[in-house]
Design a protein around this motif. Structure first.
Motif, PDB file in Angstrom:
ATOM      1  N   ILE A 413       0.850  -1.194   0.000  1.00  0.00           N
ATOM      2  CA  ILE A 413       0.000   0.000   0.000  1.00  0.00           C
ATOM      3  C   ILE A 413       0.884   1.242   0.000  1.00  0.00           C
ATOM      4  CG2 ILE A 413      -1.871   1.204   1.200  1.00  0.00           C
ATOM      5  CD1 ILE A 413      -2.369  -1.530   2.668  1.00  0.00           C
ATOM      6  N   ARG A 414       0.547   2.184  -0.886  1.00  0.00           N
ATOM      7  CA  ARG A 414       1.304   3.442  -0.973  1.00  0.00           C
ATOM      8  C   ARG A 414       0.308   4.602  -1.047  1.00  0.00           C
ATOM      9  NH1 ARG A 414       5.557   3.111  -5.419  1.00  0.00           N
ATOM     10  NH2 ARG A 414       6.617   1.919  -3.765  1.00  0.00           N
ATOM     11  N   ASN A 415       0.331   5.431  -0.009  1.00  0.00           N
ATOM     12  CA  ASN A 415      -0.567   6.601   0.050  1.00  0.00           C
ATOM     13  C   ASN A 415      -2.029   6.214  -0.148  1.00  0.00           C
ATOM     14  OD1 ASN A 415       1.688   8.322   0.360  1.00  0.00           O
ATOM     15  ND2 ASN A 415       1.972   8.393  -1.868  1.00  0.00           N
ATOM     16  N   THR A 417      -3.232   3.777  -1.825  1.00  0.00           N
ATOM     17  CA  THR A 417      -3.469   3.002  -3.043  1.00  0.00           C
ATOM     18  C   THR A 417      -2.838   1.625  -2.913  1.00  0.00           C
ATOM     19  OG1 THR A 417      -3.541   4.979  -4.437  1.00  0.00           O
ATOM     20  CG2 THR A 417      -3.053   2.886  -5.526  1.00  0.00           C
ATOM     21  N   GLU A 418      -3.627   0.598  -3.147  1.00  0.00           N
ATOM     22  CA  GLU A 418      -3.122  -0.765  -3.072  1.00  0.00           C
ATOM     23  C   GLU A 418      -2.475  -1.138  -4.401  1.00  0.00           C
ATOM     24  OE1 GLU A 418      -4.676  -5.350  -2.265  1.00  0.00           O
ATOM     25  OE2 GLU A 418      -6.104  -3.687  -2.237  1.00  0.00           O
ATOM     26  N   LEU A 419      -1.183  -1.428  -4.354  1.00  0.00           N
ATOM     27  CA  LEU A 419      -0.444  -1.841  -5.539  1.00  0.00           C
ATOM     28  C   LEU A 419      -0.603  -3.350  -5.734  1.00  0.00           C
ATOM     29  CD1 LEU A 419       2.821   0.224  -4.878  1.00  0.00           C
ATOM     30  CD2 LEU A 419       0.741   0.946  -6.085  1.00  0.00           C
ATOM     31  N   ILE A 581      -7.552   1.495   2.776  1.00  0.00           N
ATOM     32  CA  ILE A 581      -7.196   1.424   1.368  1.00  0.00           C
ATOM     33  C   ILE A 581      -8.261   2.176   0.585  1.00  0.00           C
ATOM     34  CG2 ILE A 581      -6.865  -0.092  -0.613  1.00  0.00           C
ATOM     35  CD1 ILE A 581      -5.831  -2.215   1.311  1.00  0.00           C
ATOM     36  N   THR A 582      -7.890   3.292  -0.017  1.00  0.00           N
ATOM     37  CA  THR A 582      -8.857   4.113  -0.750  1.00  0.00           C
ATOM     38  C   THR A 582      -9.009   3.661  -2.197  1.00  0.00           C
ATOM     39  OG1 THR A 582      -7.085   5.691  -1.259  1.00  0.00           O
ATOM     40  CG2 THR A 582      -8.430   6.127   0.703  1.00  0.00           C
ATOM     41  N   SER A 583      -7.977   2.970  -2.718  1.00  0.00           N
ATOM     42  CA  SER A 583      -8.028   2.496  -4.101  1.00  0.00           C
ATOM     43  C   SER A 583      -7.533   1.056  -4.138  1.00  0.00           C
ATOM     44  CB  SER A 583      -7.162   3.385  -5.004  1.00  0.00           C
ATOM     45  OG  SER A 583      -7.179   2.924  -6.334  1.00  0.00           O
ATOM     46  N   TYR A 585      -6.567  -2.765  -5.252  1.00  0.00           N
ATOM     47  CA  TYR A 585      -5.944  -3.343  -6.442  1.00  0.00           C
ATOM     48  C   TYR A 585      -6.953  -4.219  -7.178  1.00  0.00           C
ATOM     49  CZ  TYR A 585      -2.880  -6.192  -9.366  1.00  0.00           C
ATOM     50  OH  TYR A 585      -2.294  -6.832 -10.426  1.00  0.00           O
TER      51      TYR A 585
END
Length: 649
Positions: A413-415, A417-419, A581-583, A585
């Motif tokens: 997770i980055r900022n 956003t789930e990668l 998690i706002t976005s 994967y």
């Protein structure tokens, strides 16, 4: 009399040769012995679209392999083939939705025959299929643990296809878990030019394997003393009993272990001698079929100075289904190291749910229950700054839970956003664990979060399952192989003890410090729970499906106790609020390409394949016939001896 002896020797020689497995048709990147005695061997390779299989079966009959979600024929994706009257045939089939009935042909044959042969009692089938599921009777081949089923018959089908009479019987079938889509990396299979190498062995010393179906043996070792730092650069398995050694895990222990435990064998997880409980830093794991593990050519695992413990433990899982009492084993690992230090030290980071019998709680009778633990952005940020780093590279991962684990994922997770997940296994098998080298190294930045998520199935359990190292307890961790080395080894969270106690309605209770699990927590208030243990109370609850899902959802919102510490230092828990998690994967869909069917399913085969080094072509064989290798020096020697006898006597 002499004629009889020579004839018997000739027959023995022929039978011995017929048992020799033929060489694979090419250099496959992967292979595994499926059947314990070596009757079925699978070779394979893959690219982004296709997977090519070559199966070798020690039979003159049909051979079949399949992939299965459950490990049975039920709804499995199956390929069966045979060589009959000089013609090789492959078929695409599926298991029935109920039971283990005869597998009918797929409506669409999504398989391509590439070759085959039958020679000296061995049937060879080579074919390929797409990784994608090209119809609703196929299963997609993924990077998850794949349950590979296999079976064989003694004779070919009597007609043009299999029928219900071609039953394999219970003794000619089996199951093996494999990673079919592990990526061998050329960067991981060589050493820098001029690098010197030495090794030491971590081996069991003539260990008498108990006559039980499964046994976990732990043995402590003290590695050699070095005057300067060294780098471990390769780890390979040394297997003495390949049919019984199932998997091995290599742990590093605390530096303060008493020497009295060195060389001691003990049953893992059960009243182990002093010091074994400190051996929790996993260094490497090997499973059946596992290959040699190479560190990146520019990095190595550091040993050899006072900063690194010399104590290690080897855990070996013995699989002994026949409960044999005569197995003596000295298997283990060969550790290759170099004094020529590489530029970068590797580290192993333990990420996930803190190992706690008080804070990690899984309700009973749950078909699905999610637990997760974070390697928090704060922990990584602080550790990166202490190490003067802005990022690390992850090159390998071992995902780990115990018997209840079904699906394991290490999220990135980055900022918010789930990668793409760093690693994932949606068909986890506790009995098949191995460190997996990533196809591409993953960059974790300062401020990122890694979240380990475990999906458990506790159906059949009648009480709470608590966290712990025992097999019947649970864990949810990822052992992350990375470089450059940070100052921490553990980066985990678990629900705060006070949050859990409040959630369960325990108003007054004993402290959890120094307590092993919920059975050591005494509840005093409310009065209806007075002087009962927390475990007693929770086990008495009626955990229905609604309660389970509510607990799962509520627990995900609890404040957590985050631990972030290095080996040998004390963890200082910090309060952590779960990151949202706002976005999420979105998993990429693997689509079938055209053409996927319509390939020839039969091909004429006239000869046994010539094995490597053979100078004479073997004779033609058909179904049921065994070829005679005229190049066999043993047979020729016996023929010459026989001729000598006839001419001189």
């Amino acid at each position: 009399m002499m004629i009889s002896i020579v004839c018997l020797l000739l027959l023995f020689s022929l039978n011995s040769i017929s048992a020799l497995e033929p060489e694979p048709s090419e250099n496959f990147t992967h292979n595994a012995q499926l059947e314990p005695t070596g009757k079925i061997h699978l070779y394979w390779k893959f690219n982004q679209t296709y997977i090519t299989f070559e199966v070798h079966g020690n039979t003159n009959g049909w051979v079949g392999i399949g992939i299965s979600r459950s490990g049975s024929m039920r709804s499995a994706d199956i390929n069966v083939g045979w060589v009959k009257n000089g013609t090789v045939k492959i078929t695409d089939r599926h298991g029935a939705t109920t039971g283990n009935a005869y597998p009918p042909l797929d409506t669409e044959q999504n398989v391509e025959l590439l070759g085959g042969s039958e020679c000296n009692g061995w049937t060879v089938l080579k074919f390929r299929r797409q990784l994608a599921a090209c119809d609703n009777q196929d299963l997609e081949i993924t990077a998850n643990t794949i349950k590979v089923i296999y079976a064989w018959g003694l004779i070919d089908p009597s007609g043009d296809d299999l029928s219900g009479s071609d039953y394999h019987t219970p003794v000619r079938r089996g199951l093996k878990s494999l990673y079919l889509l592990d990526h061998p990396s050329s960067k991981q299979t060589r050493f820098p030019e001029g690098e010197r190498h030495f090794h030491f062995d971590i081996l069991n010393d003539k260990f008498q394997v108990p006559a039980v179906k499964t046994y976990y043996n732990c043995r402590m070792f003290k590695i050699p003393q070095f005057t300067t730092k060294q780098h471990i650069v390769k780890i390979e398995a040394v297997i003495e009993n390949p049919l019984e050694v199932h998997h091995m895990i290599f742990y590093q222990c605390s530096a303060n272990v008493n020497n009295s435990s060195v060389g001691v064998n003990t049953r893992c997880f059960a009243n182990m001698p002093p010091g074994f409980d400190t051996c929790i830093a996993m260094v490497h794991a090997w499973g059946i079929g596992g290959s040699t593990f190479y560190y990146p050519t520019h990095a190595g695992y550091p040993i050899g100075t006072l900063d690194y413990s010399r104590y290690f433990t080897l855990e070996v899982h013995y699989d002994n289904p026949l409960q044999k009492s005569d197995i003596v084993d000295s298997s283990g690992l060969r550790i290759t190291y170099t004094p020529d230090l590489r530029p970068i030290d590797t580290g192993i980071l333990v990420v996930g749910v803190s190992i706690s019998g008080v804070q990690h709680v899984i309700p009973p009778n749950a078909a699905s229950f999610l637990s997760d633990g974070d390697c928090t952005s704060n922990c990584l940020r602080d550790s990166f700054e202490q190490s003067n780093l802005t990022s690390i590279k992850v090159f390998g991962v071992l995902l780990h839970s115990h018997l209840l684990g079904r699906q394991l994922t290490l999220k990135h997770i980055r900022n918010g956003t789930e990668l793409e997940p760093i690693a994932s296994d949606l068909a986890y098998d506790f009995n098949y664990q191995e460190t997996r080298v990533l196809a591409q190294e993953r960059t974790v930045m300062k401020g990122d979060t890694m979240r380990m998520v475990c999906n458990y199935n506790s159906v059949g359990r009648t009480g709470i399952t608590m966290g712990g190292q025992g097999t019947t307890e649970e864990m949810c961790v990822a052992f992350v192989y990375y470089y450059s080395k940070l100052t921490i080894e553990y980066c985990q969270t678990a629900p705060r003890f006070t949050s859990l106690m409040t959630y369960f309605g325990f108003e007054s209770h004993s402290d959890f410090k120094r307590q092993i699990n919920l059975n050591n927590i005494t509840v005093w208030k409310p009065d209806k729970y007075a002087n009962k243990t927390a475990l007693e109370i929770l086990n008495a609850r009626n955990w229905n499906a609604v309660d389970v899902k509510k607990f799962e959802k509520d627990m995900a919102s609890f404040t957590s106790a985050a631990v972030c510490f290095g080996f040998g230092s004390l963890p200082i828990p910090k309060v952590h609020m779960p990151m949202n998690i706002t976005s999420p994967y979105v998993v990429k869909q693997l689509n079938c390409t055209v053409p996927s069917s319509g390939f020839p399913l039969t091909s004429v085969t006239n000869q046994c394949p010539v094995s490597a080094g053979s100078t004479n072509a073997p004779v033609t064989t058909t179904s049921g016939a065994r070829g005679f290798y005229s190049c066999s020096w043993l047979i020729w020697a016996l023929v010459v001896a026989f001729h000598h006898y006839l001419t001189h006597y």
